[in-house]
Design a protein around this motif. Structure first.
Motif, short mmCIF file in Angstrom:
data_model
loop_
_atom_site.label_atom_id
_atom_site.label_comp_id
_atom_site.label_asym_id
_atom_site.label_seq_id
_atom_site.Cartn_x
_atom_site.Cartn_y
_atom_site.Cartn_z
N ARG A 88 0.75 -1.32 -0.08
CA ARG A 88 0.00 0.19 0.29
C ARG A 88 0.91 1.26 -0.16
NH1 ARG A 88 -2.63 -1.84 5.26
NH2 ARG A 88 -1.88 0.31 5.96
N PRO A 89 0.35 2.29 -0.45
CA PRO A 89 1.34 3.60 -0.58
C PRO A 89 1.68 3.99 0.78
CG PRO A 89 -1.00 4.00 -1.36
CD PRO A 89 -1.09 2.55 -1.22
N ASP A 90 0.43 3.87 1.67
CA ASP A 90 1.09 4.40 3.11
C ASP A 90 2.18 3.73 3.66
OD1 ASP A 90 -1.20 2.41 3.23
OD2 ASP A 90 -1.12 2.91 5.40
N ASN A 91 2.22 2.30 3.22
CA ASN A 91 3.41 1.58 3.68
C ASN A 91 4.64 2.24 3.28
OD1 ASN A 91 1.48 -1.10 3.30
ND2 ASN A 91 1.68 -0.21 5.38
N LEU A 92 4.48 2.41 1.93
CA LEU A 92 5.81 2.94 1.61
C LEU A 92 6.26 4.50 1.96
CD1 LEU A 92 8.19 3.41 -0.77
CD2 LEU A 92 6.43 4.29 -2.48
N GLN A 93 4.93 5.46 2.13
CA GLN A 93 5.43 6.63 2.61
C GLN A 93 6.16 6.55 4.09
OE1 GLN A 93 1.19 8.01 2.12
NE2 GLN A 93 1.54 8.22 -0.25
N ARG A 94 5.48 5.55 4.96
CA ARG A 94 6.13 5.61 6.35
C ARG A 94 7.55 5.07 6.13
NH1 ARG A 94 2.69 2.16 8.62
NH2 ARG A 94 4.02 0.30 7.96
N HIS A 95 8.06 4.25 5.01
CA HIS A 95 9.42 3.92 4.96
C HIS A 95 10.18 5.04 4.65
CE1 HIS A 95 12.85 2.02 3.06
NE2 HIS A 95 12.68 2.63 1.97
N VAL A 96 9.56 5.74 3.51
CA VAL A 96 10.48 7.09 3.12
C VAL A 96 10.53 8.03 4.15
CG1 VAL A 96 10.22 9.04 1.64
CG2 VAL A 96 9.76 6.76 0.68
N ARG A 97 9.60 8.18 5.10
CA ARG A 97 9.76 9.45 5.95
C ARG A 97 10.98 8.73 7.11
NH1 ARG A 97 3.67 9.62 5.55
NH2 ARG A 97 3.06 11.36 4.61
N GLN A 109 10.62 13.57 -6.93
CA GLN A 109 10.18 11.94 -6.65
C GLN A 109 9.46 11.76 -4.97
OE1 GLN A 109 13.97 10.09 -7.35
NE2 GLN A 109 12.91 8.43 -8.41
N LEU A 110 10.12 12.56 -4.21
CA LEU A 110 9.51 12.68 -3.01
C LEU A 110 8.22 13.08 -2.82
CD1 LEU A 110 10.01 12.11 0.01
CD2 LEU A 110 10.87 14.46 0.33
N ARG A 111 7.65 14.10 -3.55
CA ARG A 111 6.61 14.67 -3.67
C ARG A 111 5.45 13.61 -4.38
NH1 ARG A 111 6.78 20.63 -2.96
NH2 ARG A 111 4.80 20.61 -4.20
N VAL A 113 5.90 10.38 -4.37
CA VAL A 113 5.56 9.20 -3.58
C VAL A 113 4.75 9.50 -2.45
CG1 VAL A 113 6.79 7.93 -1.54
CG2 VAL A 113 7.84 8.07 -3.71
N LEU A 114 4.93 10.77 -1.83
CA LEU A 114 3.82 11.17 -0.84
C LEU A 114 2.50 11.72 -1.40
CD1 LEU A 114 6.51 13.21 1.32
CD2 LEU A 114 5.78 10.91 1.78
N ALA A 115 2.49 11.76 -2.61
CA ALA A 115 0.87 11.87 -3.13
C ALA A 115 0.17 10.88 -3.60
CB ALA A 115 0.98 13.19 -4.34
N GLN A 116 0.81 9.68 -3.53
CA GLN A 116 0.13 8.34 -4.14
C GLN A 116 -0.82 8.06 -3.27
OE1 GLN A 116 3.08 5.15 -4.29
NE2 GLN A 116 3.98 6.27 -5.99
N ARG A 117 -2.04 7.51 -3.75
CA ARG A 117 -3.20 7.06 -2.82
C ARG A 117 -3.44 5.66 -3.25
NH1 ARG A 117 -1.86 10.33 -0.30
NH2 ARG A 117 -2.74 12.42 0.15
N PRO A 118 -4.09 5.04 -2.56
CA PRO A 118 -4.57 3.55 -3.10
C PRO A 118 -5.24 3.48 -4.36
CG PRO A 118 -4.97 4.01 -0.57
CD PRO A 118 -4.53 5.20 -1.27
N GLU A 119 -5.14 2.38 -4.91
CA GLU A 119 -5.87 2.03 -6.15
C GLU A 119 -7.42 1.86 -5.63
OE1 GLU A 119 -4.45 1.49 -9.15
OE2 GLU A 119 -2.74 2.01 -8.42
N GLY A 120 -8.18 2.40 -6.44
CA GLY A 120 -9.61 2.08 -6.13
C GLY A 120 -10.51 3.42 -5.76
#
Length: 129
Positions: A88-97, A109-111, A113-120
């Protein structure tokens, strides 16, 4: 059922503050947190968490990890080996932070990643009908 609190199975590891467990099984599962043992391995061949790799302390962690193999995956663009992939994107965002705090907040690239939202689109919420 209902109002049962606490349990008869207390962890005797020095300094552990976990409350007593209801069953011996739960206490045994908890004991893994005090060990360097990682007996549960990802069944996907070649995964760094598979046999011979890092493994997991708890079976439920291994099962949750399996999501990275079953999802399209969100890959960290900053890790050189591209090994870090999240379901999920929030998992990636936590990793990046946590692991890439050195990135400039204006880095595109950072922006991204932080702007990604889940599919659906509905992000796990049910819609009222």
């Amino acid at each position: 059922m209902g109002g049962v609190t606490g349990g008869a199975f207390k962890c005797d590891f020095g300094g552990c503050t976990a409350p007593p467990f209801q069953t011996q099984y739960l206490l045994n599962s908890h004991a893994n947190v005090h060990s360097s043992n990682r007996p549960h391995y990802c069944p996907v061949r070649g995964c760094p968490r598979s046999e011979g790799g890092k493994g997991f302390k708890r079976k439920n962690e291994m099962i949750r990890h399996g999501l990275v193999h079953d999802s399209p995956g969100y890959v960290c663009p900053f890790c050189p080996d591209r090994e870090h992939k999240y379901p999920r994107p929030d998992n990636l965002q936590r990793h990046v932070r946590v692991h890439h705090m050195d990135k400039d907040k204006d880095d595109q690239q950072l922006r991204d990643v932080l702007a990604q939202r889940p599919e659906g689109g509905n992000r796990g919420r049910r819609r009222r009908t």
